[in-house]
Design a protein around this motif. Structure first.
Motif, short mmCIF file in Angstrom:
data_model
loop_
_atom_site.label_atom_id
_atom_site.label_comp_id
_atom_site.label_asym_id
_atom_site.label_seq_id
_atom_site.Cartn_x
_atom_site.Cartn_y
_atom_site.Cartn_z
N ASN A 146 -12.62 3.13 2.59
CA ASN A 146 -12.25 2.61 3.91
C ASN A 146 -11.31 1.41 3.86
O ASN A 146 -11.13 0.72 4.85
N ASN A 147 -10.70 1.20 2.69
CA ASN A 147 -9.69 0.15 2.62
C ASN A 147 -8.35 0.70 3.14
O ASN A 147 -7.40 -0.03 3.34
N ALA A 148 -8.33 2.01 3.35
CA ALA A 148 -7.13 2.64 3.88
C ALA A 148 -7.24 2.74 5.39
O ALA A 148 -8.34 2.71 5.95
N ARG A 149 -6.09 2.89 6.03
CA ARG A 149 -6.08 3.02 7.49
C ARG A 149 -5.62 4.42 7.84
O ARG A 149 -4.67 4.95 7.26
N LEU A 150 -6.32 5.02 8.80
CA LEU A 150 -5.98 6.38 9.23
C LEU A 150 -5.15 6.30 10.51
O LEU A 150 -5.52 5.62 11.47
N GLN A 208 -9.19 16.48 6.21
CA GLN A 208 -8.81 15.94 4.90
C GLN A 208 -8.33 14.49 4.99
O GLN A 208 -8.60 13.69 4.10
N ALA A 209 -7.63 14.17 6.07
CA ALA A 209 -7.16 12.78 6.22
C ALA A 209 -8.36 11.84 6.30
O ALA A 209 -8.38 10.79 5.64
N ALA A 210 -9.37 12.24 7.07
CA ALA A 210 -10.57 11.40 7.20
C ALA A 210 -11.31 11.27 5.87
O ALA A 210 -11.76 10.19 5.48
N LYS A 211 -11.40 12.39 5.14
CA LYS A 211 -12.10 12.35 3.85
C LYS A 211 -11.36 11.47 2.84
O LYS A 211 -11.96 10.78 2.04
N LEU A 212 -10.03 11.54 2.90
CA LEU A 212 -9.24 10.74 1.97
C LEU A 212 -9.45 9.25 2.24
O LEU A 212 -9.66 8.46 1.32
N VAL A 213 -9.42 8.88 3.51
CA VAL A 213 -9.62 7.47 3.87
C VAL A 213 -11.00 7.00 3.42
O VAL A 213 -11.16 5.91 2.83
N GLU A 214 -11.99 7.86 3.64
CA GLU A 214 -13.36 7.53 3.23
C GLU A 214 -13.44 7.33 1.71
O GLU A 214 -14.05 6.39 1.23
N SER A 215 -12.75 8.22 0.98
CA SER A 215 -12.82 8.13 -0.49
C SER A 215 -12.08 6.89 -1.01
O SER A 215 -12.29 6.47 -2.13
N LEU A 216 -11.20 6.34 -0.18
CA LEU A 216 -10.50 5.11 -0.59
C LEU A 216 -11.31 3.89 -0.13
O LEU A 216 -10.76 2.82 0.10
N GLY A 275 0.83 -1.20 0.00
CA GLY A 275 0.00 0.00 0.00
C GLY A 275 0.86 1.25 0.00
O GLY A 275 2.07 1.19 0.23
N LEU A 276 0.21 2.37 -0.24
CA LEU A 276 0.91 3.67 -0.27
C LEU A 276 0.92 4.31 1.11
O LEU A 276 -0.09 4.25 1.83
N LEU A 277 2.02 4.93 1.44
CA LEU A 277 2.10 5.68 2.70
C LEU A 277 1.92 7.17 2.37
O LEU A 277 2.78 7.78 1.72
N VAL A 278 0.77 7.70 2.79
CA VAL A 278 0.42 9.08 2.47
C VAL A 278 0.40 9.90 3.76
O VAL A 278 -0.11 9.43 4.78
N LEU A 279 0.97 11.09 3.71
CA LEU A 279 1.03 11.95 4.90
C LEU A 279 0.37 13.29 4.63
O LEU A 279 0.59 13.89 3.57
N ILE A 280 -0.43 13.74 5.60
CA ILE A 280 -0.99 15.09 5.52
C ILE A 280 -0.35 15.91 6.65
O ILE A 280 -0.48 15.56 7.82
N GLU A 281 0.36 16.95 6.27
CA GLU A 281 1.11 17.78 7.23
C GLU A 281 0.66 19.23 7.15
O GLU A 281 -0.02 19.63 6.20
N LEU A 299 2.09 -3.72 3.98
CA LEU A 299 2.43 -5.02 3.36
C LEU A 299 1.18 -5.84 3.03
O LEU A 299 1.21 -6.72 2.18
N GLU A 300 0.06 -5.50 3.72
CA GLU A 300 -1.22 -6.15 3.39
C GLU A 300 -1.81 -5.57 2.10
O GLU A 300 -2.88 -5.97 1.65
N GLY A 301 -1.16 -4.54 1.56
CA GLY A 301 -1.66 -3.91 0.34
C GLY A 301 -2.59 -2.74 0.62
O GLY A 301 -3.18 -2.18 -0.30
N ARG A 302 -2.71 -2.36 1.90
CA ARG A 302 -3.61 -1.24 2.24
C ARG A 302 -2.84 0.07 2.33
O ARG A 302 -1.70 0.10 2.78
N THR A 303 -3.50 1.14 1.91
CA THR A 303 -2.92 2.48 2.03
C THR A 303 -3.01 2.94 3.48
O THR A 303 -3.98 2.66 4.16
N VAL A 304 -1.97 3.64 3.93
CA VAL A 304 -2.02 4.25 5.26
C VAL A 304 -1.96 5.76 5.08
O VAL A 304 -1.07 6.30 4.41
N VAL A 305 -2.96 6.44 5.66
CA VAL A 305 -2.98 7.91 5.62
C VAL A 305 -2.62 8.42 7.01
O VAL A 305 -3.32 8.13 7.98
N MET A 306 -1.52 9.16 7.10
CA MET A 306 -1.09 9.69 8.40
C MET A 306 -1.44 11.17 8.50
O MET A 306 -1.29 11.94 7.54
#
Ligand SMILES: Nc1ncnc2c1ncn2[C@@H]1O[C@H](COP(=O)(O)OP(=O)(O)O)[C@@H](O)[C@H]1O
Ligand SMILES: Cc1cn([C@H]2C[C@H](O)[C@@H](COP(=O)(O)OP(=O)(O)O)O2)c(=O)[nH]c1=O
Length: 214
Positions: free
Chosen positions: A30-34, A20-28, A4-10, A84-91
């Motif tokens: 919910n396969n992404a983890r916040l 925005q982090a919550a909206k991004l996870v929702e738009s993915l 998965g992709l490691l995405v950061l909002i700073e 590694l599970e293939g899920r995106t993580v939004v930090m």
């Protein structure tokens, strides 16, 4: 299976990062983890929260800096496993905040190198969004916590700039960072900007299976 992709909002306080982090996870879907930093729910996070909300709580600047870093190391393995599970993580905040806020205190000996050291070895984001907004001081809640004063925030902003120019190569900045000015933009408009930049990043195929590290 690709990782998965490691995405950061700073960004500075109240710039809309959590929204925005919550909206991004929702738009993915919910396969992404916040993952939000500081994570105030862990024992270390509870101490950090107390320091932020109670002005009478006293801690050496070095000690709180190390607690913020330890709070990231606490979840480092979970983040890696999720990727590694293939899920995106939004930090929502990460290492850059850790260095910028502590360095902005101008404590003798706590220079940028010192501040950066405890986070060395953490995973580096594939894509970082840095949100800027000149009207955050009028937003609900600004001023409730320790670092929320205009003068301190402007010092933090300068430190962020120095960090990006000192620690990151022009190549990394060009390929892996997106600076967004959100003044006067609605929540949805900012989301569209983030969503389309992420899609563009994925299309370019710049990231690979290897992790990058701070
Ligand atoms: N684009 C926007 N326009 C107006 N208000 C916003 C916008 N984005 C966020 N907000 C509001 O500003 C406040 C701070 O947002 P939040 O996402 O918690 O910021 P941060 O995580 O950066 O501190 C919240 O009340 C939120 O609803
Ligand atoms: C993650 C992190 C945050 N901070 C600061 C930034 C914020 O002022 C404060 C709390 O972060 P956060 O909960 O993200 O606040 P906000 O929603 O207002 O942006 O902690 C550090 O000083 N060091 C760190 O490592």
């Amino acid at each position: 299976m690709p990782r998965g992709l490691l995405v950061l909002i700073e960004g500075l306080d109240r710039t809309g990062k959590s929204t925005q982090a919550a909206k991004l996870v929702e738009s993915l879907n919910n396969n992404a983890r916040l993952v939000k930093f500081p994570d105030r729910t862990t024992p270390i996070g509870k101490l950090i929260n107390q320091y932020l909300v109670e002005s009478e709580t006293q801690l050496m600047d070095q000690a709180i800096h190390l607690l913020f870093s330890a709070n990231r190391w606490e979840v480092a393995e979970t983040i890696r496993a999720t990727l590694l599970e293939g899920r995106t993580v939004v930090m929502d905040r990460f290492v850059y905040s850790g260095i910028a806020y502590s360095a902005a205190k101008s404590v003798p000996g706590m220079d940028l190198q010192w501040c950066a050291q405890p986070d060395k070895g953490l995973l580096k984001p594939d894509l970082t969004f840095f949100l800027s907004n000149s009207q955050t001081e009028q937003r609900a809640g600004f001023g409730d916590e320790r670092y929320e004063s205009s003068s301190f925030q402007s010092k933090v902003r300068q430190e962020f700039e120095i960090i990006f120019n000192t620690f990151e190569s022009p190549d990394y900045i060009k390929n892996h960072m997106v600076f967004l000015t959100t003044t006067g933009k609605t929540i949805d408009e900012v989301h569209v900007m983030i969503d389309s930049a992420l899609k563009k990043f994925i299309q370019k195929g710049i990231y690979n299976e290897d992790f990058m590290y701070f």
